[in-house]
Design a protein around this motif. Structure first.
Motif, PDB file in Angstrom:
ATOM      1  N   LEU A  69       0.824  -1.738   0.299  1.00  0.00           N
ATOM      2  CA  LEU A  69       0.042  -0.037   0.017  1.00  0.00           C
ATOM      3  C   LEU A  69       0.793   1.148  -0.098  1.00  0.00           C
ATOM      4  O   LEU A  69      -0.028   2.208  -0.224  1.00  0.00           O
ATOM      5  N   LEU A  72       2.564   1.513  -3.212  1.00  0.00           N
ATOM      6  CA  LEU A  72       1.866   2.260  -4.569  1.00  0.00           C
ATOM      7  C   LEU A  72       1.017   3.751  -4.279  1.00  0.00           C
ATOM      8  O   LEU A  72       1.027   4.512  -5.291  1.00  0.00           O
ATOM      9  N   ALA A  73       1.091   4.615  -3.028  1.00  0.00           N
ATOM     10  CA  ALA A  73       1.281   5.434  -2.186  1.00  0.00           C
ATOM     11  C   ALA A  73       1.582   6.261  -3.144  1.00  0.00           C
ATOM     12  O   ALA A  73       1.990   7.183  -3.150  1.00  0.00           O
ATOM     13  N   GLN A  76       3.101   5.248  -6.461  1.00  0.00           N
ATOM     14  CA  GLN A  76       2.143   5.379  -8.588  1.00  0.00           C
ATOM     15  C   GLN A  76       2.805   4.764  -9.713  1.00  0.00           C
ATOM     16  O   GLN A  76       2.733   5.627 -10.358  1.00  0.00           O
ATOM     17  N   PRO A  77       3.117   3.804  -8.933  1.00  0.00           N
ATOM     18  CA  PRO A  77       3.892   2.919 -10.176  1.00  0.00           C
ATOM     19  C   PRO A  77       2.335   2.806 -11.526  1.00  0.00           C
ATOM     20  O   PRO A  77       1.082   2.660 -11.491  1.00  0.00           O
ATOM     21  N   VAL A  78       3.320   2.146 -12.971  1.00  0.00           N
ATOM     22  CA  VAL A  78       2.236   2.245 -13.574  1.00  0.00           C
ATOM     23  C   VAL A  78       2.318   0.505 -14.149  1.00  0.00           C
ATOM     24  O   VAL A  78       4.245  -0.174 -13.983  1.00  0.00           O
ATOM     25  N   LEU A  82       3.039  -2.220 -11.269  1.00  0.00           N
ATOM     26  CA  LEU A  82       1.241  -2.350 -10.910  1.00  0.00           C
ATOM     27  C   LEU A  82       0.703  -3.377 -10.311  1.00  0.00           C
ATOM     28  O   LEU A  82       0.554  -3.700  -9.791  1.00  0.00           O
ATOM     29  N   ARG A  83       1.136  -4.135 -11.998  1.00  0.00           N
ATOM     30  CA  ARG A  83       0.868  -5.479 -12.064  1.00  0.00           C
ATOM     31  C   ARG A  83       1.781  -6.334 -11.051  1.00  0.00           C
ATOM     32  O   ARG A  83       0.995  -7.046 -10.154  1.00  0.00           O
ATOM     33  N   THR A  86      -0.358  -5.294  -7.733  1.00  0.00           N
ATOM     34  CA  THR A  86      -1.368  -5.401  -6.445  1.00  0.00           C
ATOM     35  C   THR A  86      -1.717  -7.112  -7.095  1.00  0.00           C
ATOM     36  O   THR A  86      -2.224  -7.557  -6.093  1.00  0.00           O
TER      37      THR A  86
ATOM     38  N   LEU B  69      -7.539  -2.137 -12.079  1.00  0.00           N
ATOM     39  CA  LEU B  69      -5.949  -1.547 -12.535  1.00  0.00           C
ATOM     40  C   LEU B  69      -6.271  -0.743 -13.257  1.00  0.00           C
ATOM     41  O   LEU B  69      -5.374   0.319 -12.894  1.00  0.00           O
ATOM     42  N   ALA B  73      -4.611   3.026 -12.333  1.00  0.00           N
ATOM     43  CA  ALA B  73      -2.863   3.281 -13.097  1.00  0.00           C
ATOM     44  C   ALA B  73      -3.281   4.704 -13.651  1.00  0.00           C
ATOM     45  O   ALA B  73      -2.505   5.632 -13.524  1.00  0.00           O
ATOM     46  N   GLN B  76      -4.078   7.580  -9.950  1.00  0.00           N
ATOM     47  CA  GLN B  76      -3.397   6.927  -9.032  1.00  0.00           C
ATOM     48  C   GLN B  76      -4.077   7.628  -7.281  1.00  0.00           C
ATOM     49  O   GLN B  76      -3.129   8.543  -7.752  1.00  0.00           O
ATOM     50  N   PRO B  77      -4.866   7.128  -6.977  1.00  0.00           N
ATOM     51  CA  PRO B  77      -5.577   7.488  -5.745  1.00  0.00           C
ATOM     52  C   PRO B  77      -4.578   7.523  -4.382  1.00  0.00           C
ATOM     53  O   PRO B  77      -3.844   6.494  -4.473  1.00  0.00           O
ATOM     54  N   VAL B  78      -4.800   8.296  -3.364  1.00  0.00           N
ATOM     55  CA  VAL B  78      -4.080   7.998  -1.936  1.00  0.00           C
ATOM     56  C   VAL B  78      -5.369   7.659  -1.088  1.00  0.00           C
ATOM     57  O   VAL B  78      -6.716   8.080  -1.506  1.00  0.00           O
ATOM     58  N   LEU B  82      -7.069   4.699  -2.343  1.00  0.00           N
ATOM     59  CA  LEU B  82      -6.462   3.731  -2.334  1.00  0.00           C
ATOM     60  C   LEU B  82      -6.481   2.280  -1.877  1.00  0.00           C
ATOM     61  O   LEU B  82      -6.392   1.055  -2.377  1.00  0.00           O
ATOM     62  N   THR B  86      -7.505  -1.175  -3.442  1.00  0.00           N
ATOM     63  CA  THR B  86      -6.895  -2.366  -2.900  1.00  0.00           C
ATOM     64  C   THR B  86      -7.485  -2.782  -2.737  1.00  0.00           C
ATOM     65  O   THR B  86      -7.450  -4.531  -3.294  1.00  0.00           O
ATOM     66  N   LEU B  89     -10.020  -4.913  -5.081  1.00  0.00           N
ATOM     67  CA  LEU B  89      -9.090  -5.867  -5.481  1.00  0.00           C
ATOM     68  C   LEU B  89      -8.915  -7.247  -4.946  1.00  0.00           C
ATOM     69  O   LEU B  89      -9.629  -8.189  -5.007  1.00  0.00           O
TER      70      LEU B  89
END
Lengths: 226, 226
Positions: A69, A72-73, A76-78, A82-83, A86, B69, B73, B76-78, B82, B86, B89
């Motif tokens: 988390l 991600l925060a 902010q990967p893409v 990102l895959r 997640t 996803l 992507a 890019q939420p926080v 976020l 998640t 998911l």
């Protein structure tokens, strides 16, 4: 292009995440092996150790989740990162449930140890080794981003299912022979079922790895698995 | 502050995601109810319908996953968004597995229907209703971001576990009475076990909702659940 300071920090975070997942994987693998040994060797102390050790697995799950988390925060990967992140989030849930299933096996060991042995459990260790091997391969495939290796895990699930079927049928004969065997036989059957579910969790992980590497979702190509 | 065009688009995407999850939830709830009806009414056609309907559940899972996803992507939420994404998911995985467990119940129905009825299954529908209610409440808690409602779901798991124990003990007596009952009794026991696991999945969802709303991780406060 040389790595910037931020890139290096980011890489270090991803490495830390991979290490955490491997550590969690090693813990649950040891839990499977220990729990089965507690059944076969009728060892209460070992079974209790598996029960006590689950807190560590749970702690690692929550910690790994929070690390995902936080990456991600902040980053902010893409795309493929990102895959990766997640999938890491989903994968730790599977690992933690494998840990819970090992606890369930240890609980059945404690129940079985209160009664005389039904039979020597020669089939369970073989089945456990197969299921444990699937978990290890699935995680190795994850960290090495190797889709072929992940596919190999999926192929092995049939063997684990076949072991379950064999053990279940053998137990049925013990139940039919003598009513006093029935309760113990249902306990042993549960153990075999837990191992089968561990194999299913390894397949879930393997399917996610194929998705991560190839971007191709191969879930649900076959029959329903639980 | 008035919403910008982008804000409105983003809100629309989150709403779409919530709707997808509720739709997936409604499908698996219907699958649980249908599968149990197939057991109780010994209805092969209904059981086959559950098996066939699983492809739709799987499709919705993959679609919902991809929506998550894609939002992650692009937006890019926080913070709380976020966490919402998640958790969505992870939650769809639980829903899909509840769907698989309903398929497993339908498979047991097909096996049981090949043999004479063991007994009238009065306990299973009551247990199924309890498990199904937990799934509905957990999802309602998720979309309304209501932690109290989620905690209520956790409290109900004991009842479902107690139903399992009751059904299992009753089945043991059938097995001990007559060896020819054993195979069918193990099938019915599996059905009850699947319902118990559906209750566990509802608890997983409920725990995640508490984490989402309160930012407080209440997983692993109790015993191992699978």
């Amino acid at each position: 292009m040389p790595l910037t300071h931020t890139d290096r920090e980011y890489e270090a975070e991803l490495t830390k995440l991979r290490e955490r997942i491997l550590l969690l994987g090693a813990k649950v693998e040891a839990a499977i092996a220990g729990a089965i040994r507690a059944v076969v060797e009728r060892d209460d102390v070992l079974a209790q150790g598996i029960l006590d050790g689950d807190a560590e697995v749970d702690r690692l799950e929550v910690e790994t989740d929070q690390l995902c988390l936080s990456i991600l925060a902040r980053r902010q990967p893409v795309a493929s990162d990102l895959r990766f992140l997640t999938i890491a989030l989903k994968l730790v849930t599977d690992l933690e449930r494998i840990g819970d299933l090992s606890v369930n096996i240890a609980e059945r060991a404690l129940e079985l140890n209160k009664e005389p042995a039904l039979k020597p459990y020669v089939g369970l260790p073989v089945m456990a080794q197969a299921a444990q091997g699937m978990v290890r391969e699935a995680l190795d495939a994850f960290v090495s981003r190797d889709a072929d290796r992940a596919r190999d895990v999926l192929g092995r699930d049939e063997t684990v299912d076949a072991y379950y079927e064999q053990i279940f049928r053998e137990l049925l004969t013990y139940m039919m022979e003598e009513p006093r065997n029935i309760y113990r036989a249902t306990r042993v059957q549960s153990v075999a079922k837990y191992l089968e579910r561990i194999g299913d969790h390894a397949c879930n992980i393997a399917e996610m790895v194929v998705f991560m590497v190839r971007g191709e979702d191969i879930r649900h190509r076959g029959a329903a698995s639980t």
